[in-house]
Design a protein around this motif. Structure first.
Motif, PDB file in Angstrom:
ATOM      1  N   VAL A 106       0.867  -1.174   0.000  1.00 40.93           N
ATOM      2  CA  VAL A 106       0.000   0.000   0.000  1.00 40.93           C
ATOM      3  C   VAL A 106       0.906   1.227   0.000  1.00 40.93           C
ATOM      4  CG1 VAL A 106      -1.815   1.273   1.192  1.00 40.93           C
ATOM      5  CG2 VAL A 106      -1.783  -1.224   1.287  1.00 40.93           C
ATOM      6  N   ALA A 107       0.619   2.179  -0.876  1.00 39.41           N
ATOM      7  CA  ALA A 107       1.401   3.418  -0.934  1.00 39.41           C
ATOM      8  C   ALA A 107       0.817   4.449   0.020  1.00 39.41           C
ATOM      9  CB  ALA A 107       1.412   3.966  -2.361  1.00 39.41           C
ATOM     10  N   ASP A 108       1.695   5.128   0.747  1.00 39.10           N
ATOM     11  CA  ASP A 108       1.315   6.241   1.632  1.00 39.10           C
ATOM     12  C   ASP A 108       0.219   5.846   2.631  1.00 39.10           C
ATOM     13  OD1 ASP A 108       3.114   7.971   0.290  1.00 39.10           O
ATOM     14  OD2 ASP A 108       1.626   8.334  -1.268  1.00 39.10           O
ATOM     15  N   SER A 109       0.348   4.645   3.192  1.00 38.03           N
ATOM     16  CA  SER A 109      -0.658   4.166   4.144  1.00 38.03           C
ATOM     17  C   SER A 109      -0.531   4.910   5.469  1.00 38.03           C
ATOM     18  CB  SER A 109      -0.480   2.670   4.384  1.00 38.03           C
ATOM     19  OG  SER A 109      -1.402   2.202   5.343  1.00 38.03           O
ATOM     20  N   ARG A 110      -1.675   5.212   6.085  1.00 39.03           N
ATOM     21  CA  ARG A 110      -1.683   5.904   7.372  1.00 39.03           C
ATOM     22  C   ARG A 110      -1.727   4.931   8.549  1.00 39.03           C
ATOM     23  NH1 ARG A 110      -5.934  10.925   6.352  1.00 39.03           N
ATOM     24  NH2 ARG A 110      -4.770  11.903   4.622  1.00 39.03           N
ATOM     25  N   THR A 111      -1.877   3.648   8.273  1.00 37.52           N
ATOM     26  CA  THR A 111      -1.954   2.658   9.342  1.00 37.52           C
ATOM     27  C   THR A 111      -1.375   1.339   8.866  1.00 37.52           C
ATOM     28  OG1 THR A 111      -3.440   1.415  10.814  1.00 37.52           O
ATOM     29  CG2 THR A 111      -4.285   1.991   8.641  1.00 37.52           C
ATOM     30  N   ASP A 112      -0.863   0.544   9.803  1.00 33.86           N
ATOM     31  CA  ASP A 112      -0.398  -0.801   9.514  1.00 33.86           C
ATOM     32  C   ASP A 112      -1.335  -1.855  10.092  1.00 33.86           C
ATOM     33  OD1 ASP A 112       1.843  -0.080   8.051  1.00 33.86           O
ATOM     34  OD2 ASP A 112       3.144   0.012   9.815  1.00 33.86           O
ATOM     35  N   LEU A 113      -2.478  -1.434  10.603  1.00 34.24           N
ATOM     36  CA  LEU A 113      -3.417  -2.382  11.188  1.00 34.24           C
ATOM     37  C   LEU A 113      -3.988  -3.289  10.104  1.00 34.24           C
ATOM     38  CD1 LEU A 113      -5.423  -0.134  13.685  1.00 34.24           C
ATOM     39  CD2 LEU A 113      -3.733  -1.905  14.236  1.00 34.24           C
ATOM     40  N   PRO A 114      -3.859  -4.613  10.273  1.00 33.23           N
ATOM     41  CA  PRO A 114      -4.432  -5.529   9.275  1.00 33.23           C
ATOM     42  C   PRO A 114      -5.910  -5.238   9.050  1.00 33.23           C
ATOM     43  CG  PRO A 114      -3.078  -6.726  10.848  1.00 33.23           C
ATOM     44  CD  PRO A 114      -3.219  -5.335  11.392  1.00 33.23           C
ATOM     45  N   GLY A 115      -6.337  -5.318   7.828  1.00 33.52           N
ATOM     46  CA  GLY A 115      -7.729  -5.022   7.500  1.00 33.52           C
ATOM     47  C   GLY A 115      -7.930  -3.562   7.210  1.00 33.52           C
ATOM     48  N   ALA A 116      -7.712  -2.720   8.203  1.00 32.96           N
ATOM     49  CA  ALA A 116      -7.887  -1.283   8.020  1.00 32.96           C
ATOM     50  C   ALA A 116      -6.910  -0.741   6.980  1.00 32.96           C
ATOM     51  CB  ALA A 116      -7.710  -0.559   9.349  1.00 32.96           C
ATOM     52  N   GLN A 117      -5.688  -1.245   7.008  1.00 34.98           N
ATOM     53  CA  GLN A 117      -4.685  -0.804   6.039  1.00 34.98           C
ATOM     54  C   GLN A 117      -5.125  -1.134   4.613  1.00 34.98           C
ATOM     55  OE1 GLN A 117      -1.545  -3.412   5.275  1.00 34.98           O
ATOM     56  NE2 GLN A 117       0.051  -1.837   5.149  1.00 34.98           N
ATOM     57  N   LEU A 118      -5.587  -2.369   4.388  1.00 31.33           N
ATOM     58  CA  LEU A 118      -5.982  -2.796   3.051  1.00 31.33           C
ATOM     59  C   LEU A 118      -7.226  -2.054   2.580  1.00 31.33           C
ATOM     60  CD1 LEU A 118      -5.574  -4.625   0.632  1.00 31.33           C
ATOM     61  CD2 LEU A 118      -6.854  -6.411   1.835  1.00 31.33           C
ATOM     62  N   VAL A 119      -8.226  -1.920   3.459  1.00 33.51           N
ATOM     63  CA  VAL A 119      -9.447  -1.211   3.082  1.00 33.51           C
ATOM     64  C   VAL A 119      -9.138   0.238   2.715  1.00 33.51           C
ATOM     65  CG1 VAL A 119     -11.656  -0.339   3.917  1.00 33.51           C
ATOM     66  CG2 VAL A 119     -10.988  -2.698   4.393  1.00 33.51           C
ATOM     67  N   GLY A 120      -8.320   0.895   3.551  1.00 30.83           N
ATOM     68  CA  GLY A 120      -7.942   2.272   3.256  1.00 30.83           C
ATOM     69  C   GLY A 120      -7.203   2.393   1.941  1.00 30.83           C
ATOM     70  N   GLY A 121      -6.330   1.430   1.661  1.00 35.47           N
ATOM     71  CA  GLY A 121      -5.599   1.451   0.408  1.00 35.47           C
ATOM     72  C   GLY A 121      -6.485   1.225  -0.802  1.00 35.47           C
ATOM     73  N   LEU A 122      -7.466   0.333  -0.667  1.00 37.09           N
ATOM     74  CA  LEU A 122      -8.386   0.088  -1.774  1.00 37.09           C
ATOM     75  C   LEU A 122      -9.234   1.318  -2.058  1.00 37.09           C
ATOM     76  CD1 LEU A 122      -9.509  -3.550  -0.891  1.00 37.09           C
ATOM     77  CD2 LEU A 122      -8.066  -2.853  -2.810  1.00 37.09           C
ATOM     78  N   VAL A 123      -9.687   1.972  -1.007  1.00 32.90           N
ATOM     79  CA  VAL A 123     -10.484   3.188  -1.182  1.00 32.90           C
ATOM     80  C   VAL A 123      -9.661   4.279  -1.867  1.00 32.90           C
ATOM     81  CG1 VAL A 123     -11.650   5.065   0.034  1.00 32.90           C
ATOM     82  CG2 VAL A 123     -12.026   2.696   0.750  1.00 32.90           C
ATOM     83  N   ALA A 124      -8.393   4.386  -1.475  1.00 37.06           N
ATOM     84  CA  ALA A 124      -7.518   5.429  -2.032  1.00 37.06           C
ATOM     85  C   ALA A 124      -6.920   5.040  -3.382  1.00 37.06           C
ATOM     86  CB  ALA A 124      -6.395   5.748  -1.041  1.00 37.06           C
ATOM     87  N   GLY A 125      -7.093   3.788  -3.781  1.00 38.21           N
ATOM     88  CA  GLY A 125      -6.488   3.331  -5.031  1.00 38.21           C
ATOM     89  C   GLY A 125      -4.995   3.203  -4.954  1.00 38.21           C
ATOM     90  N   SER A 126      -4.473   2.902  -3.756  1.00 37.57           N
ATOM     91  CA  SER A 126      -3.017   2.870  -3.562  1.00 37.57           C
ATOM     92  C   SER A 126      -2.472   1.478  -3.295  1.00 37.57           C
ATOM     93  CB  SER A 126      -2.635   3.796  -2.404  1.00 37.57           C
ATOM     94  OG  SER A 126      -3.295   3.418  -1.206  1.00 37.57           O
ATOM     95  N   VAL A 127      -3.271   0.437  -3.534  1.00 37.07           N
ATOM     96  CA  VAL A 127      -2.814  -0.942  -3.370  1.00 37.07           C
ATOM     97  C   VAL A 127      -2.198  -1.416  -4.679  1.00 37.07           C
ATOM     98  CG1 VAL A 127      -3.522  -3.318  -2.896  1.00 37.07           C
ATOM     99  CG2 VAL A 127      -4.559  -1.435  -1.623  1.00 37.07           C
ATOM    100  N   GLY A 128      -1.087  -2.131  -4.593  1.00 37.42           N
ATOM    101  CA  GLY A 128      -0.448  -2.658  -5.793  1.00 37.42           C
ATOM    102  C   GLY A 128       0.608  -3.675  -5.434  1.00 37.42           C
ATOM    103  N   GLY A 129       1.499  -3.933  -6.366  1.00 36.09           N
ATOM    104  CA  GLY A 129       2.579  -4.882  -6.142  1.00 36.09           C
ATOM    105  C   GLY A 129       3.921  -4.243  -6.434  1.00 36.09           C
ATOM    106  N   TYR A 130       4.857  -4.376  -5.482  1.00 38.55           N
ATOM    107  CA  TYR A 130       6.213  -3.886  -5.699  1.00 38.55           C
ATOM    108  C   TYR A 130       7.065  -5.042  -6.198  1.00 38.55           C
ATOM    109  CZ  TYR A 130      10.866  -1.962  -4.863  1.00 38.55           C
ATOM    110  OH  TYR A 130      12.163  -1.533  -5.007  1.00 38.55           O
ATOM    111  N   VAL A 131       7.650  -4.880  -7.368  1.00 41.12           N
ATOM    112  CA  VAL A 131       8.439  -5.947  -7.986  1.00 41.12           C
ATOM    113  C   VAL A 131       9.858  -5.877  -7.435  1.00 41.12           C
ATOM    114  CG1 VAL A 131       9.209  -6.952 -10.144  1.00 41.12           C
ATOM    115  CG2 VAL A 131       7.010  -5.773 -10.053  1.00 41.12           C
ATOM    116  N   SER A 132      10.227  -6.879  -6.636  1.00 42.42           N
ATOM    117  CA  SER A 132      11.534  -6.841  -5.987  1.00 42.42           C
ATOM    118  C   SER A 132      12.601  -7.631  -6.737  1.00 42.42           C
ATOM    119  CB  SER A 132      11.419  -7.363  -4.549  1.00 42.42           C
ATOM    120  OG  SER A 132      11.081  -8.738  -4.529  1.00 42.42           O
ATOM    121  N   TYR A 133      12.189  -8.593  -7.586  1.00 39.75           N
ATOM    122  CA  TYR A 133      13.163  -9.393  -8.329  1.00 39.75           C
ATOM    123  C   TYR A 133      12.452  -9.978  -9.530  1.00 39.75           C
ATOM    124  CZ  TYR A 133      16.656 -13.051  -9.290  1.00 39.75           C
ATOM    125  OH  TYR A 133      17.587 -13.864  -9.890  1.00 39.75           O
ATOM    126  N   LEU A 134      13.123  -9.977 -10.711  1.00 36.79           N
ATOM    127  CA  LEU A 134      12.443 -10.365 -11.941  1.00 36.79           C
ATOM    128  C   LEU A 134      13.419 -10.987 -12.949  1.00 36.79           C
ATOM    129  CD1 LEU A 134       9.474 -10.141 -12.874  1.00 36.79           C
ATOM    130  CD2 LEU A 134      10.094  -8.039 -14.053  1.00 36.79           C
TER     131      LEU A 134
END
Length: 267
Positions: A106-134
């Motif tokens: 989640v980009a620019d998340s205001r919380t790390d609480l499970p559930g709340a973090q994901l819901v907030g990210g989905l609402v803000a459109g900031s959930v995605g995947g960071y590619v660490s190795y390819l």
């Protein structure tokens, strides 16, 4: 792809899936350092197998850019997606194989609480995947990923064995195994989704939009995928993520389509 019976590869595996005409794109062209010209957004067709595995949230955070946080499935637990991708068509390039290590974030998340973090990210459109190795199988695909999106690609040997109901992928570098992924196929249905992909290039955090479609299955909480790490130093780096063996979900897709849009710097 390497057939499991030892026979020669079927050229049909590398032909684009039929039944759909590609429409001319209204995008723009980019010439790579390896000489190929690609048109953006980039059109791809592929087969996908993978698993989403629990990992240490603290260790994942240590490898992420400052503005990204691992999606928490528990207070101390994040996740890593290991995915084997066999490209049948990549606009402007010869087909190649790829193995992706992706951290759901989640980009620019205001919380790390499970559930709340994901819901907030989905609402803000900031959930995605960071590619660490390819790791990938061609130099041209390295240039494509690094020069346009900043994907951390490097050339490796990738063997994909189809065993009927199962597919096995083995990634090696200089003869040393990095990782193996075994996956049992699942029944699929036509699905579509849009996701965000995050990368880092020249100290900048980039985001790009990826539109997906095709025959796909996401199977939660089933032991359909397993992995094992090898002896290469890249395997040691993966081991430091604290990956756990039992998957949270498994992924299988065929006749998959993707449209990768150019990346933009996150403001």
């Amino acid at each position: 792809m390497v057939p499991d019976d030892g026979s020669a590869p079927d050229d049909g595996e590398r032909r684009p899936p039929t039944g759909r005409q590609r429409q001319p794109s209204a995008g723009h062209q980019r010439r790579l350092s390896t000489g190929q010209t690609v048109e953006l957004p980039l059109e791809c067709e592929f087969t996908l197998t993978g698993g989403v595995f629990p990992a240490s949230a603290r260790r994942l955070s240590a490898g992420l850019p400052d503005r990204l946080s691992p999606v928490r499935i528990a207070p101390r637990t994040g996740a890593v997606t290991l995915a084997s991708i066999e490209y049948h068509y990549v606009g402007g390039l010869d087909p190649y194989d790829e193995f992706a290590v992706i951290v759901p974030v989640v980009a620019d998340s205001r919380t790390d609480l499970p559930g709340a973090q994901l819901v907030g990210g989905l609402v803000a459109g900031s959930v995605g995947g960071y590619v660490s190795y390819l790791p990938v199988t061609t130099e041209a695909s390295v240039a494509l990923g690094r020069e346009i999106w900043g994907y951390p690609k490097e050339v490796a040997d990738i063997e994909i064995h189809d065993r009927g109901e199962r597919r096995r992928t083995i990634v090696s570098i200089d003869g040393e195994r990095v990782v193996s992924l075994d996956m049992r196929k699942a029944e699929t249905s036509e699905r579509g989704a849009t996701m965000r992909s995050f990368t880092r290039m020249d100290g900048r955090l980039l985001g790009s939009r990826v539109a997906l479609g095709g025959e796909f299955a996401l199977t939660p909480l089933r032991q359909r995928a397993s992995f094992s790490l090898g002896d290469h130093e890249r395997a040691d780096e993966l081991g430091k993520l604290g990956l756990r063996e039992r998957p949270l979900a498994t992924l299988y897709g065929h006749r998959m389509r993707a449209r990768l849009h150019p990346s933009r710097e996150l403001k």
